[in-house]
Each structure stands twice: as C-alpha cells, then as structure tokens.
Scaffold this motif. Sequence first.
Motif, PDB file in Angstrom:
ATOM      1  N   GLY A 150       2.468   7.294   7.770  1.00 49.89           N
ATOM      2  CA  GLY A 150       2.809   7.776   6.447  1.00 49.89           C
ATOM      3  C   GLY A 150       2.991   6.197   5.503  1.00 49.89           C
ATOM      4  N   THR A 176      -4.203   7.158   0.297  1.00 53.18           N
ATOM      5  CA  THR A 176      -2.798   6.677   0.360  1.00 53.18           C
ATOM      6  C   THR A 176      -2.562   5.916  -0.896  1.00 53.18           C
ATOM      7  OG1 THR A 176      -3.410   5.750   2.680  1.00 53.18           O
ATOM      8  CG2 THR A 176      -2.660   7.690   2.703  1.00 53.18           C
ATOM      9  N   SER A 216       2.666  -0.327  -0.740  1.00 54.34           N
ATOM     10  CA  SER A 216       3.247   1.092  -0.019  1.00 54.34           C
ATOM     11  C   SER A 216       4.137   0.231   1.537  1.00 54.34           C
ATOM     12  CB  SER A 216       1.907   1.178   1.350  1.00 54.34           C
ATOM     13  OG  SER A 216       1.621   0.529   1.440  1.00 54.34           O
ATOM     14  N   PRO A 257       4.405   1.173   4.490  1.00 50.62           N
ATOM     15  CA  PRO A 257       3.745   2.067   5.391  1.00 50.62           C
ATOM     16  C   PRO A 257       4.592   2.138   6.939  1.00 50.62           C
ATOM     17  CG  PRO A 257       3.044   0.337   5.179  1.00 50.62           C
ATOM     18  CD  PRO A 257       3.891  -0.810   4.766  1.00 50.62           C
TER      19      PRO A 257
END
Length: 382
Positions: free
Chosen positions: A303, A77, A291, A293
């Motif tokens: 995710g 990720t 990110s 998140p």
Amino acid sequence: MLTLLKNARLYAPRAMGLCHLLIADRRIAAVVAADQGAPASGMAVEEIDLEGRRVIPGLVDPLVHFTGGGGEGGFGTRTAELTLEDALASGVTTLIGALGTDALTRTPANLLGKARELAAGGLTTYCYTGSYQLPPVTLTGSVGSDILFIPEFIGVGEVAISDHRGSQPSSFELARLASEARTAGMLAGKSGIVFIHTGDAPSHLEPLREAARDSAIPLAQFLPTHINRTPALFEDGLRFAREGGRIDFTTSTTAELLAGGEVAAAEAVARALQARVEPSHITLSSDANASLPRFDDQRRFVGLEPGRLASLFEVLGQCVEEHGIALEQAIGMASTHAAEALGLPAKGRLEPGRDADLLVLAEGEWAIDEVWALGRRVYHSG
C-alpha cells in the motif's frame, strides 16, 4: 511598481524586529527598521501594512515529485502530479523536482515541462536530472550536459542507495557520477549536487563514505534524504553529518511509518541539534507527491500514501511550537540551508538583492496568511 511592506516582524532568518521591506523588480530593494521611517518616500509605491505580523523567507524544498511518483504496486498506484493551487498555498516558493522509482513512464522531459508550468504560475522551480537508477536517464544524453545547458537542472538525483528498488551502485559509480555533476556545475555556476534517496538496507550511508574516501569528492557533494526513516539510519546520519556531510529529513509521513520506527521530522531536528550536529548541515524536504509505500518482510508492496508539500511548513511549526527551537534557527532547516546546499544564493534570506520570496504568518497561530513569490502576492488565506 514598487511595493512597500510596512511593519513586518521580520525573521530574515535572523530576528530583525519591526521592519519595512521595499520590493522592486522581484527582489528586495531595502530593509529598514520601522522606527527609521519608510524608504522610497515621495515615489509611486503601493503600501501594504502587515500590522506586526511575522514575515519569514519562502521555504525551499529540495525534493518534490512534480510529475507524481509511485507505481510500485502497478499502474493503479501511481500518484498524481502536483497542482499549482496546492503549491501556492503550501508556503514553498522554491521547488526542486525529481524522478524516483519510475523513470520509464515519467521522464526528464515531463519533469522539465512541469517545472516550467509551475514557474509560469509564479514559483521558482529547478530539477535534478536522473532518477533512482544508474546509468541515469537524461534529456541531452549525459548528466553533465543536462546541468551545463539546461537552466533548470542543478544536479542529479534522486539516486537510490541501500534500497531494493535502486540499481545497487558501487562506490566507484557514485564517485564518477558526483565528479561529472560537480564539474558541470562548476562550469555552469551551479552546485552540481548529487541528491540521494537512502533506503533501509544495513549499508545505510556507507556507499557515500566509500565514494568520498576513495576519490577527491567531498562528502558535502552528496545530499542524502529520508535520514529519519529508521532509527538505525537516523543514528548513521548523525555520524555522517559530524563527518562533514549534509543530511535531509523527510517531512511527509504516515501513521504506519511512524509506528514502524520512523523518527518524526521535527523530533529528528531537535535530536540532531541536541547531538551537536552543525545546524547548517541539516535540511528538510517534503517528498511531495511521491508515494510513501509500505512493503512486507519479503519486500512485496502492500500500500501507499502520497507525500504532501504542505508538510514542510507544518514541520517547521512543530520545530518551534513543540520542540522549543527558535524560529530563526528552524527557518534554516526549511529554507536557508537548502538554498546554500543547492547553490541558490538569491533564496533563503530576506536581504537587499535577494529574491522577494516571503511568507506572512497569521497572528496568534501557526498558519500562512500570505505567500509572496518573486515580489508578487500569489496566495492569500482570505
């Protein structure tokens, strides 16, 4: 070679009408009204007629994850590094890089190397030393020496407060950090800003208030971001700005974040102005390549999506076209105010002696035709 940009409808950010801009040695040498004739007549000048298109300062982004971010869901990720191509097309000509949650596989040395890669491509880049956690990771052994001896390091960040991924710093630790950064900044002629990641815990911005209240550090030494991420944090941010602090809204978002209560960045600007927050206390940043998140109610990762550098220009347009904010005022949020907060006097304004960083906007739509950085055209939409 001198370059003359003729017939620019200039926002410097103040609306100046139709002007000619003379560029020399990466800087703006002169700005004259078009009806007064072109400067530098008789000299060897490359002339470019902008035919009345709008020209605004290049954008200044206080939070870019040059080297990528993420990783909260494991190695698969991690988000990608920023590419030069994406950076040049975004309209952001000054970028400040930061580490985030991951200061183990991504380091200050990575960050500095990426900053210099982007600078070699024509942009202006700076960095924060440190990351979410305290004690901060550094390149030379201390925050102060990083700021003092490394030209690109202008402050420390992105230090996390009110977030389960941070190190839960005390107000005393925050004050000590701000003192070190501020003093080193004074010695180096830099801002020594402490850039703050603000999470959604109920403490919100209270750790910064306590740090300022219990020390001689002014609130404005801190620049907290993500203030629009929840309604409660947004309201606390408005109070913080009225108390003398600065606040930063994040332009990158997702449908899930908005559905969860995030205040869209352009709406946040409009509401802050309606609430009579001092405009110079408001900035925008993209959180690019970080990110974004998603966690469940147990703080478990579910995710992510990456932040986008182009979102800064997009939100600037939304401020103007959807919320009726005057272009000259909106430019402040995406350029001028950040340059002032970060101690970058050559940036954020199109005036003689300042860096020739500018955007030429398309006629009849909110889009970028050209990007000029340090006196060179680095992007053309064609």
